[in-house]
Design a protein around this motif. Structure first.
Motif, PDB file in Angstrom:
ATOM      1  N   ALA A 214      45.042  37.729  38.140  1.00 60.45           N
ATOM      2  CA  ALA A 214      44.906  36.564  39.031  1.00 60.45           C
ATOM      3  C   ALA A 214      44.893  37.017  40.486  1.00 60.45           C
ATOM      4  CB  ALA A 214      46.038  35.575  38.784  1.00 60.45           C
ATOM      5  N   ALA A 215      45.746  37.990  40.811  1.00 59.34           N
ATOM      6  CA  ALA A 215      45.810  38.481  42.193  1.00 59.34           C
ATOM      7  C   ALA A 215      44.498  39.155  42.575  1.00 59.34           C
ATOM      8  CB  ALA A 215      46.982  39.450  42.348  1.00 59.34           C
ATOM      9  N   ALA A 216      43.908  39.895  41.636  1.00 59.75           N
ATOM     10  CA  ALA A 216      42.645  40.573  41.917  1.00 59.75           C
ATOM     11  C   ALA A 216      41.546  39.542  42.168  1.00 59.75           C
ATOM     12  CB  ALA A 216      42.265  41.481  40.746  1.00 59.75           C
ATOM     13  N   ARG A 217      41.501  38.511  41.317  1.00 55.92           N
ATOM     14  CA  ARG A 217      40.476  37.463  41.502  1.00 55.92           C
ATOM     15  C   ARG A 217      40.658  36.788  42.860  1.00 55.92           C
ATOM     16  NH1 ARG A 217      40.962  36.223  35.967  1.00 55.92           N
ATOM     17  NH2 ARG A 217      42.703  34.846  36.438  1.00 55.92           N
ATOM     18  N   ALA A 218      41.927  36.504  43.204  1.00 55.49           N
ATOM     19  CA  ALA A 218      42.202  35.823  44.474  1.00 55.49           C
ATOM     20  C   ALA A 218      41.777  36.695  45.652  1.00 55.49           C
ATOM     21  CB  ALA A 218      43.681  35.461  44.566  1.00 55.49           C
ATOM     22  N   ALA A 219      42.073  37.989  45.571  1.00 59.77           N
ATOM     23  CA  ALA A 219      41.737  38.895  46.682  1.00 59.77           C
ATOM     24  C   ALA A 219      40.223  39.063  46.795  1.00 59.77           C
ATOM     25  CB  ALA A 219      42.409  40.248  46.470  1.00 59.77           C
ATOM     26  N   GLU A 220      39.542  39.111  45.655  1.00 61.89           N
ATOM     27  CA  GLU A 220      38.078  39.237  45.679  1.00 61.89           C
ATOM     28  C   GLU A 220      37.438  37.979  46.265  1.00 61.89           C
ATOM     29  OE1 GLU A 220      38.134  42.056  41.694  1.00 61.89           O
ATOM     30  OE2 GLU A 220      37.224  40.062  41.591  1.00 61.89           O
TER      31      GLU A 220
END
Lengths: 164, 368, 214
Positions: A142-148
């Motif tokens: 989820a954090a990766a998706r948010a950062a992307e």
């Protein structure tokens, strides 16, 4: 909603609410576990209890509802496949599981794990080997998706109007 | 008229065998995997799920493969499959306000809480074919990341709502049970909840054309994109045997809030009205078209005249389902030998009667 | 957890095949009123629901069919069992029910209070499943109508007192009206709304004998 199960099996003990909340957290996580993660935990258990199938594992549909305008009255958007299972262990503990998709084996494994997790000792093992790393994986994704997504945020700057 | 005929079994069996061969194509190339379709033709998979009205990426990809990429055939396959499954119940309504947003843009406010998040979009590409994609092993860059506390992505309709300039979310009467057109036959006039269900599974091309027609003047509604958001939402389900509401997983959806000018009527002051679009998967064009058509179909509600096709609910709803449409259009290729014989006979007899009349006229003209 | 066993146990061992088998039995019985069907597979519905009645419940009732239960059944573990194995919602409004269940000797409310369907959709009606003590040692009844060559006979023991009077009123509503399934333990007989029922008097049965043989 059917009230036939209102206040089902945990009425009585003072920590019933807490236990219910614990069970929901676990079941929500189990619904997101991959088949491989569930198999790994199950295969790693040294004493797999005998169990009986109470219902399923079976695949069916849940009608997914939206709300008019995003927050208004519900309407039927379309269905999603859901697999579920209910099992009973030899010691009497009953486990249930629901998850999106058609993986009935995963649903049955999740129901078995739900049944096992009602014993505090086993729950600790399950949390340690499956639930904690799983929660970590999901949070990282989820954090990766948010950062992307955040990297595609538009930073407006106003052009200075020429006046010379 | 239909007449039972026999024969053709061998031809049909061989036709299906030929279909399987053509589907596989060149055997020296590797066969497509379902994972490849989901991963690399994801928007095609999304469209199949949306119009089949069934969210399941693997099954939609399988249908797409089986249909050789024919979208409507794939949608048909998935619709047929869903009829074989029991229904466990209905979900708790999705909370699109709690979406894990992967794209969010607004055409009405430049600076709004949460910002303009472009996400994986075709917008601003130059629409030039990319020869790099000819090489299936070419390296693709990892996406850029921007870390930091994510800002809450508030709904644009809530911003306008603060000033009371926009109508609230659509509410049905208190005791209204959401209608389901997969269970009960359609009747007109149709309440908005049922229309939205029909539009959500309606054909993207048909809705796009209707939406376009409203912009060109056939039932103009002066639309602005208040907000489009795409991302993951939880599907929650009340499980009676546990006395708990469980989260079964996430699905990806696209939501569009179309804001439309409304000059007011005897009953309502001038304000902005809204059209709503909600679609399975990443499908912005469909969500936008749906919201344009939703607003157009509310003509009666606002005391506006029905002057254009997009405002005629019986026309729109009865024809937006591409599986129904293809069934009726394609049935024309089935044997109609007896009908046609009857028509042939009829036309021959009409011609026989017509001829003398023509000759008489000619004679009369000649006589004059 | 006294109610757990009864709620979660006793469903179909194999939901798909078992419900198909029961559906077939029921369909045959509906097509030939008076013919007795038997549920032979293993099933353990909670008391006071009978085996055939429980089999019909799990075969026909689902998320889309509101079910009305008699007061006594509502107080039993049946609602939980139905919810778990069938997923059907309960209703207290008789006219909303697609199915209604009665244990043995339960009083029968007015049939007209249940859903009777409309002229356009006569199928949107309630099917009543009524448990009786036996199907063949009670009052002899003569059945006639579609699906019956001449006449057929049943002799249910424990039919609600004013059933015959109510049934003729139901028949007058055709194409609207309710359908009934009588169950007795593992056995069942179907009475679709088209079925005419008359109490067999001694003279009638004598008079009918040649006709039914002919």
């Amino acid at each position: 909603m059917n009230t036939a199960f209102a206040d089902p099996d945990h009425a009585g003990p003072p920590d019933a609410g807490e236990e219910k909340a614990r069970r929901k957290r676990d079941l929500d996580l189990l619904a997101r576990a991959s088949r491989a993660e569930l198999e790994d935990l199950w295969n790693g258990l040294d004493d797999k209890p005998a169990h009986q199938r109470l219902r399923g594992p079976e695949t069916g549909l849940v009608m997914v509802r939206g709300r008019i305008g995003g927050g208004g009255s519900p309407f039927n958007l379309g269905e999603a496949t859901v697999s579920r299972a209910s099992v009973r262990l030899a010691d009497g503990a009953v486990g249930h599981a629901y998850r999106l998709g058609t993986d009935r084996r995963a649903a049955e494994l999740a129901a078995l794990i739900d049944a096992l997790a009602q014993d505090a000792g086993r729950r600790a093992v399950i949390a340690d080997r499956l639930l904690a790393p799983l929660a970590e994986r999901l949070a990282a994704e989820a954090a990766a998706r948010a950062a992307e997504t955040a990297a595609t945020k538009v930073d407006f700057f106003t052009m200075v109007r020429g006046e010379d | 008229m239909y007449v039972a005929v026999k024969g053709g079994e061998k031809a049909i069996a061989n036709a299906h065998r030929l279909l399987a061969d053509r589907r596989r194509g060149d055997r020296s190339l590797p066969g497509l995997t379902i994972a490849q379709l989901i991963g690399q033709l994801g928007l095609a998979v999304d469209r199949v799920m949306a119009e089949a009205s069934l969210y399941d990426q693997s099954l939609a990809a399988l249908a797409l493969k089986q249909a050789r990429g024919d979208m409507i055939e794939a949608i048909f396959l998935l619709r047929a499959y869903r009829t074989t499954l029991p229904r466990f119940g209905a979900s708790v309504p999705l909370e699109t306000g709690r979406m894990q947003v992967e794209r969010r843009v607004s055409a009405t406010y430049k600076d709004l809480p949460g910002g303009q998040l472009l996400g994986p979009t075709f917008d601003y590409t130059h629409r030039l074919l990319d020869p790099d994609l000819l090489n299936e092993t070419a390296e693709v860059e990892e996406p850029a990341r921007r870390d930091g506390e994510a800002e809450a992505v508030m709904r644009v309709s809530d911003i306008l709502d603060r000033e009371g300039l926009i109508e609230p979310d659509g509410e049905m009467p208190e005791d209204h049970v959401p209608g389901d057109l997969t269970r009960e036959p359609m009747e007109f006039p149709m309440p908005r909840d049922l229309r939205l269900q029909a539009l959500a599974r309606g054909d993207e091309g048909f809705l796009l054309a209707l939406g376009y027609s409203t912009q060109r003047g056939y039932g103009r509604t002066h639309p602005f994109v208040g907000e489009i958001r795409m991302g993951l939402v939880e599907v929650e389900f009340e499980v009676p045997e546990l006395g708990l509401t469980l989260s079964l997983g996430e699905i990806r959806i696209t939501e569009c809030q179309m804001v439309n000018q409304f000059k007011g009527s005897a009953k309502a002051p001038p304000q902005f009205t809204r059209g709503y679009g909600l679609v399975f998967g990443q499908s912005e064009r469909k969500a936008m078209s749906m919201s344009l058509v939703d607003r157009a179909l509310r003509t009666g509600e606002f005391g506006e005249d029905v002057v254009a096709p997009a405002q005629d609910e019986e026309f729109v709803i009865s024809h937006c389902d591409n599986v129904q449409a293809t069934g009726f259009v394609e049935h024309l290729k089935l044997p109609h030998y007896v009908d046609f014989q009857a028509e042939l006979d009829l036309v021959r007899r009409m011609r026989a009667r017509h001829k003398p009349a023509e000759e008489t006229t000619e004679h009369e003209e000649a006589a004059e | 957890m006294p109610d757990r066993t009864e709620t979660f146990a006793g469903g179909f061992a194999n939901a798909v095949f078992d419900s198909q088998a029961v559906f077939r039995t029921l369909m045959d019985c509906m097509a030939r009123p008076g013919q007795t069907g038997e549920v032979t597979l293993s099933l353990a519905p909670p008391a006071p629901l009978g085996i055939a009645a429980g089999a019909v419940m799990l075969t026909l009732c689902d998320h889309d069919t509101p079910v009305w239960l008699s007061p006594k059944l509502s107080q039993s573990p049946v609602p939980g069992w139905l919810a778990f194995h069938g997923g059907a919602p309960l209703t207290t409004e008789r006219h909303e029910a697609r199915f209604a269940f009665f244990e043995g000797r339960a009083p029968l409310p007015s049939l007209g209070a249940f859903a009777l369907g409309s002229q356009e959709y006569p199928d949107r009606s309630t099917t009543l499943i009524i448990e009786v003590a036996s199907l063949d040692n009670g009052q002899p009844l003569t059945l006639s109508g579609p699906g019956i060559r001449d006449t057929a006979g049943i002799a249910p023991n424990g039919l609600p007192a004013d059933f015959l009077r109510q049934w003729s009123g139901n028949g007058a509503l055709f194409p609207r009206g309710v359908d009934v399934v009588l169950t007795a333990g593992r056995r069942l007989v179907a009475l679709p709304r088209t079925c005419k029922i008359t109490a067999k008097t001694l003279t009638e049965s004598v008079a009918e004998t040649p006709a039914s043989e002919g």
